[in-house]
Motif scaffolding. Structure first.
Motif, short mmCIF file in Angstrom:
data_model
loop_
_atom_site.label_atom_id
_atom_site.label_comp_id
_atom_site.label_asym_id
_atom_site.label_seq_id
_atom_site.Cartn_x
_atom_site.Cartn_y
_atom_site.Cartn_z
N GLU A 122 -71.66 10.69 49.53
CA GLU A 122 -72.43 9.71 50.31
C GLU A 122 -73.82 9.52 49.73
OE1 GLU A 122 -72.48 10.33 54.49
OE2 GLU A 122 -70.28 10.38 54.68
N VAL B 230 -70.18 3.05 39.76
CA VAL B 230 -71.57 3.25 39.33
C VAL B 230 -71.72 2.91 37.85
CG1 VAL B 230 -73.45 4.90 39.09
CG2 VAL B 230 -71.96 5.01 41.10
N MET C 27 -83.24 1.09 52.22
CA MET C 27 -82.29 1.83 51.40
C MET C 27 -82.87 3.15 50.90
SD MET C 27 -80.18 -1.10 49.29
CE MET C 27 -81.59 -2.16 48.98
N GLY D 97 -78.77 -0.98 43.31
CA GLY D 97 -78.36 -2.37 43.42
C GLY D 97 -79.42 -3.24 44.07
N GLY D 98 -80.11 -2.69 45.06
CA GLY D 98 -81.21 -3.42 45.69
C GLY D 98 -82.35 -3.66 44.72
N ALA E 102 -73.39 7.37 46.62
CA ALA E 102 -73.18 5.97 47.02
C ALA E 102 -74.49 5.35 47.50
CB ALA E 102 -72.11 5.89 48.10
N ALA E 103 -75.29 6.11 48.24
CA ALA E 103 -76.57 5.59 48.72
C ALA E 103 -77.52 5.31 47.56
CB ALA E 103 -77.20 6.58 49.70
N ARG E 104 -77.51 6.18 46.55
CA ARG E 104 -78.37 5.96 45.38
C ARG E 104 -77.89 4.72 44.61
NH1 ARG E 104 -82.06 9.11 43.44
NH2 ARG E 104 -81.22 11.01 44.41
N ASN E 105 -76.58 4.56 44.52
CA ASN E 105 -76.02 3.37 43.87
C ASN E 105 -76.46 2.10 44.62
OD1 ASN E 105 -73.89 1.97 42.09
ND2 ASN E 105 -73.17 1.47 44.15
N ASN E 106 -76.44 2.15 45.95
CA ASN E 106 -76.86 1.00 46.74
C ASN E 106 -78.35 0.71 46.56
OD1 ASN E 106 -74.27 0.73 47.72
ND2 ASN E 106 -74.67 1.86 49.62
N LEU E 107 -79.15 1.76 46.49
CA LEU E 107 -80.58 1.59 46.26
C LEU E 107 -80.82 0.93 44.90
CD1 LEU E 107 -83.58 2.06 46.89
CD2 LEU E 107 -83.32 4.38 45.93
N ASN F 213 -71.77 -0.83 37.43
CA ASN F 213 -73.05 -1.38 37.88
C ASN F 213 -74.16 -1.12 36.86
OD1 ASN F 213 -72.02 -2.41 40.25
ND2 ASN F 213 -72.54 -0.62 41.47
#
Length: 252
Positions: free
Chosen positions: A18, A64, A1, A28-29, A21-26, A67
């Protein structure tokens, strides 16, 4: 990620949707792996970028922010979580209306965060409002809110009102699960303890004695066996407080 985020930032810039969203996914990980401080930092940065670039009302901004609120809750930062649930509640109330399930659920989460942040009066108000609009939710979820309301009422000194909520949940669980189910017995025990804390030992004895009998009847369940030990201890203390030391001694 991390690589996906770096690629998005290199290609589109940090404030591109994008990349957000990628930072949000990171984040979340990180949260899923227990790295709560790093998760909160990344969620906060993603939220700042989303608000600045997309605005408060954009769906990605709301995702975001939600989360981040959940991340704060997981780290026991309940006042911080409440701040974000409050903002989300205002936005969803304005956009969807007070009765929309998303709004109601957001209010219930705000109530929980306020209670756990020791803001009990606010928690009571929000729990009551959510429970007035609980038709779209499961019985279990509404019971959880009602138990939260009972705790908040107790902490504001409104113990009779708190017991009303406990009795309502107890009656529902007796009908739905049976009087000897562990979750029913847990509420029954809590009701008995509420009388103990109010210095009403005779009433505490009545409730705890019934709870203990139901525990003994369901003692084949390991969870109930553990609960029965706590109920017996509390019943003995209630007997002693009621001036009945012989009955207390007979339990052992």
């Amino acid at each position: 990620m991390e690589r996906a985020l770096a690629e998005c930032v290199a290609r589109d810039g940090e404030e591109h949707p994008e990349a957000i969203a990628a930072r949000n996914n990171l984040a979340g990980g990180y949260a899923a792996s227990g790295r709560s401080d790093e998760a909160a930092a990344q969620f906060t940065r993603a939220l700042d970028d989303a608000v600045r670039t997309l605005g408060e009302q954009h769906p990605l901004t709301e995702v975001v922010r939600e989360n981040l609120a959940l991340c704060h809750e997981d780290a026991a930062r309940f006042a911080d979580a409440a701040q974000h649930w409050r903002r989300l509640l205002d936005q969803r109330s304005a956009r969807l209306g007070e009765d929309d399930p998303d709004t109601v659920l957001t209010r219930a989460r705000l109530a929980s965060a306020c209670r756990r942040a020791d803001r009990f009066a606010e928690a009571v108000a929000h729990y009551r409002c959510a429970l007035e609009r609980d038709a779209a939710f499961s019985v279990e979820e509404a019971e959880t809110w009602r138990l939260g309301l009972a705790l908040a009422l107790c902490r504001t000194g409104r113990e009779d009102e708190s017991r009303e909520q406990l009795r309502a949940v107890l009656a529902q669980r007796r009908r739905r699960l049976g009087a000897r189910h562990p979750r029913t017995l847990a509420v029954h025990h809590r009701l008995g303890l509420s009388y103990v804390h109010s210095d009403r030992p005779d009433e505490a004895v009545g409730v705890l004695r019934e709870t203990y009998r139901n525990c003994l009847a369901a003692a084949g369940d390991p969870e109930v066996r553990l609960l029965s030990l706590r109920v017996r201890r509390d019943l003995a203390a209630a007997y002693r407080a009621a001036g009945r030391p012989g009955d207390a001694a007979a339990l052992y």
